[in-house]
Design a protein around this motif. Structure first.
Motif, short mmCIF file in Angstrom:
data_model
loop_
_atom_site.label_atom_id
_atom_site.label_comp_id
_atom_site.label_asym_id
_atom_site.label_seq_id
_atom_site.Cartn_x
_atom_site.Cartn_y
_atom_site.Cartn_z
N ALA A 1 27.29 54.82 39.67
CA ALA A 1 26.35 54.32 38.67
C ALA A 1 26.55 54.95 37.30
CB ALA A 1 24.92 54.54 39.15
N ASP A 2 27.03 56.20 37.26
CA ASP A 2 27.19 56.87 35.97
C ASP A 2 28.60 56.77 35.41
OD1 ASP A 2 28.47 58.48 37.81
OD2 ASP A 2 27.46 60.34 37.24
N SER A 3 29.45 55.98 36.04
CA SER A 3 30.83 55.84 35.57
C SER A 3 30.90 55.04 34.28
CB SER A 3 31.70 55.17 36.63
OG SER A 3 33.01 54.93 36.14
N LYS A 4 31.69 55.52 33.34
CA LYS A 4 31.94 54.80 32.09
C LYS A 4 33.33 54.15 32.08
CE LYS A 4 27.96 56.10 30.56
NZ LYS A 4 26.83 55.13 30.61
N ALA A 5 34.27 54.76 32.77
CA ALA A 5 35.63 54.21 32.80
C ALA A 5 35.76 53.06 33.78
CB ALA A 5 36.62 55.32 33.17
N LEU A 6 34.89 52.99 34.78
CA LEU A 6 34.89 51.92 35.79
C LEU A 6 36.28 51.69 36.39
CD1 LEU A 6 32.56 49.30 34.02
CD2 LEU A 6 31.93 51.10 35.67
N PRO A 7 36.88 52.72 36.99
CA PRO A 7 38.25 52.56 37.49
C PRO A 7 38.40 51.49 38.56
CG PRO A 7 37.27 54.61 38.28
CD PRO A 7 36.36 54.08 37.23
N SER A 8 37.41 51.31 39.44
CA SER A 8 37.55 50.28 40.47
C SER A 8 37.41 48.88 39.87
CB SER A 8 36.53 50.51 41.59
OG SER A 8 36.90 51.64 42.35
N HIS A 9 36.51 48.72 38.91
CA HIS A 9 36.42 47.42 38.23
C HIS A 9 37.73 47.11 37.50
CE1 HIS A 9 32.00 47.75 38.77
NE2 HIS A 9 32.00 46.44 38.62
N GLN A 10 38.33 48.11 36.89
CA GLN A 10 39.59 47.87 36.18
C GLN A 10 40.73 47.60 37.16
OE1 GLN A 10 39.85 47.29 32.96
NE2 GLN A 10 37.63 47.56 32.94
N THR A 11 40.64 48.15 38.35
CA THR A 11 41.66 47.85 39.36
C THR A 11 41.56 46.40 39.82
OG1 THR A 11 41.66 50.16 40.08
CG2 THR A 11 42.61 48.53 41.58
N ILE A 12 40.33 45.92 40.07
CA ILE A 12 40.23 44.51 40.47
C ILE A 12 40.62 43.59 39.32
CG2 ILE A 12 38.50 44.99 42.24
CD1 ILE A 12 36.41 43.72 40.40
N ARG A 13 40.41 44.03 38.08
CA ARG A 13 40.86 43.21 36.93
C ARG A 13 42.37 43.07 36.96
NH1 ARG A 13 43.35 44.38 32.54
NH2 ARG A 13 43.08 46.63 32.84
N ARG A 14 43.08 44.18 37.16
CA ARG A 14 44.55 44.13 37.16
C ARG A 14 45.09 43.25 38.28
NH1 ARG A 14 43.92 49.64 36.43
NH2 ARG A 14 44.65 50.07 38.56
N HIS A 15 44.42 43.24 39.42
CA HIS A 15 44.90 42.47 40.57
C HIS A 15 44.24 41.11 40.68
CE1 HIS A 15 47.37 45.68 42.22
NE2 HIS A 15 46.38 46.53 41.97
N ASP A 16 43.41 40.75 39.71
CA ASP A 16 42.71 39.46 39.71
C ASP A 16 41.93 39.25 41.01
OD1 ASP A 16 41.91 37.09 38.44
OD2 ASP A 16 43.50 35.92 39.39
N MET A 17 41.24 40.30 41.44
CA MET A 17 40.41 40.24 42.63
C MET A 17 38.98 39.88 42.24
SD MET A 17 41.85 43.76 44.37
CE MET A 17 40.91 43.69 45.89
N ARG A 18 38.17 39.55 43.24
CA ARG A 18 36.77 39.22 43.02
C ARG A 18 35.91 40.24 43.75
NH1 ARG A 18 38.87 37.51 39.51
NH2 ARG A 18 39.44 35.36 39.04
N VAL A 19 34.63 40.30 43.37
CA VAL A 19 33.75 41.33 43.90
C VAL A 19 32.37 40.78 44.17
CG1 VAL A 19 33.12 42.14 41.59
CG2 VAL A 19 32.86 43.67 43.53
N LEU A 20 31.75 41.25 45.25
CA LEU A 20 30.35 40.99 45.55
C LEU A 20 29.64 42.33 45.67
CD1 LEU A 20 30.69 38.28 48.36
CD2 LEU A 20 29.98 37.88 45.99
N GLU A 21 28.45 42.41 45.09
CA GLU A 21 27.67 43.65 45.11
C GLU A 21 26.25 43.37 45.60
OE1 GLU A 21 30.01 45.86 41.41
OE2 GLU A 21 28.32 44.52 40.98
N ASN A 22 25.58 44.44 46.02
CA ASN A 22 24.19 44.36 46.49
C ASN A 22 24.03 43.54 47.77
OD1 ASN A 22 22.59 46.04 44.96
ND2 ASN A 22 22.06 44.49 43.44
N LEU A 23 24.98 43.62 48.65
CA LEU A 23 24.87 42.94 49.94
C LEU A 23 24.03 43.78 50.90
CD1 LEU A 23 28.62 41.90 50.31
CD2 LEU A 23 26.75 40.53 49.36
N VAL A 24 23.36 43.13 51.83
CA VAL A 24 22.58 43.83 52.85
C VAL A 24 23.33 43.70 54.18
CG1 VAL A 24 20.37 44.06 54.01
CG2 VAL A 24 20.44 43.28 51.63
N LEU A 25 23.96 44.78 54.59
CA LEU A 25 24.80 44.76 55.80
C LEU A 25 24.20 45.57 56.94
CD1 LEU A 25 28.23 45.19 53.97
CD2 LEU A 25 27.24 43.06 54.87
#
Length: 225
Positions: free
Chosen positions: A160-184
């Motif tokens: 939550a406190d990340s500013k660089a967002l390395p995982s978001h930038q990784t999915i950007r480079r690989h053109d991946m998609r993401v889902l958040e706030n799932l109840v598993l």
């Protein structure tokens, strides 16, 4: 409301409730609702007006969310949000989901969609500043195995406190998609059909989804996980 499978349809509803007062990421627009019309003399219908962040509840981030020139959610391909997925448990993994937390469920037939459970019980009524995210290396290794979509039961794939967002930038480079706030919480480890289509919001950086899983006959599944 507990998220339990519908035994008749073999569906798991993995979307948290959306309501006034629900937790949102700090700084996001809270969900608000007003009635602009109500049933009564001269009015045959109820009509609500809502104001909300598009990241409320279970949601899909668009590339525009983490890249200034990225596509809006209404212009992304829907295929990643529909199809076989694997639910993997990494409960109480700490701040980051590392590869060691997932490798017990990684196999040669890994689907193109991976959802990770980090909570024993997802906090649906309060904000969790210590939420778990993905380690960027974990995302890289999933991408190398052909994964097109990753999901998580927290509000972000980065801390939550990340500013660089390395995982978001990784999915950007690989053109991946993401889902958040799932109840598993109620979903055993295993393979399912994922159905989590975003709305066609052609100017937005994200969209709420009604995410569900459907059982697959004969699929890999650990009922005691």
């Amino acid at each position: 409301m507990p998220n339990t499978p519908d035994t008749a349809l073999q569906l798991w509803d993995i979307s948290p409730p959306v309501y006034v007062g629900m937790p949102v990421f700090p700084g996001d627009t809270p969900y608000q609702q007003e009635w602009v019309a109500t049933i009564g003399p001269g009015c045959p219908v109820n009509v609500a007006s809502i104001t909300s962040t598009p990241h409320a509840g279970a949601h899909a981030d668009a590339p525009l969310h983490y890249a200034p020139d990225g596509a809006t959610i209404g212009h992304v391909d829907l295929a990643p949000y529909l199809g076989r997925c694997r639910v993997i448990h990494a409960i109480n993994c700490g701040a980051l989901i590392e590869w060691r937390h997932l490798e017990h469920a990684i196999s040669n037939d890994l689907p193109e969609r991976v959802l990770v459970r980090t909570y024993q019980q997802m906090p649906q009524t309060q904000w969790d500043a210590a939420l778990a995210g993905y380690a960027a290396d974990t995302v890289e290794r999933l991408a190398a195995r052909g994964v097109r979509l990753i999901g998580i039961d927290t509000a972000s794939i980065d801390p939550a406190d990340s500013k660089a967002l390395p995982s978001h930038q990784t999915i950007r480079r690989h053109d991946m998609r993401v889902l958040e706030n799932l109840v598993l919480d109620a979903v055993p480890e295993g393979d399912y059909e994922l159905i989590a289509l975003p709305l066609k919001l052609v100017q937005a950086d994200a969209s709420p989804v009604r995410a569900v899983l459907r059982a697959l006959p004969g699929a890999y599944n650990h009922r005691n996980s």
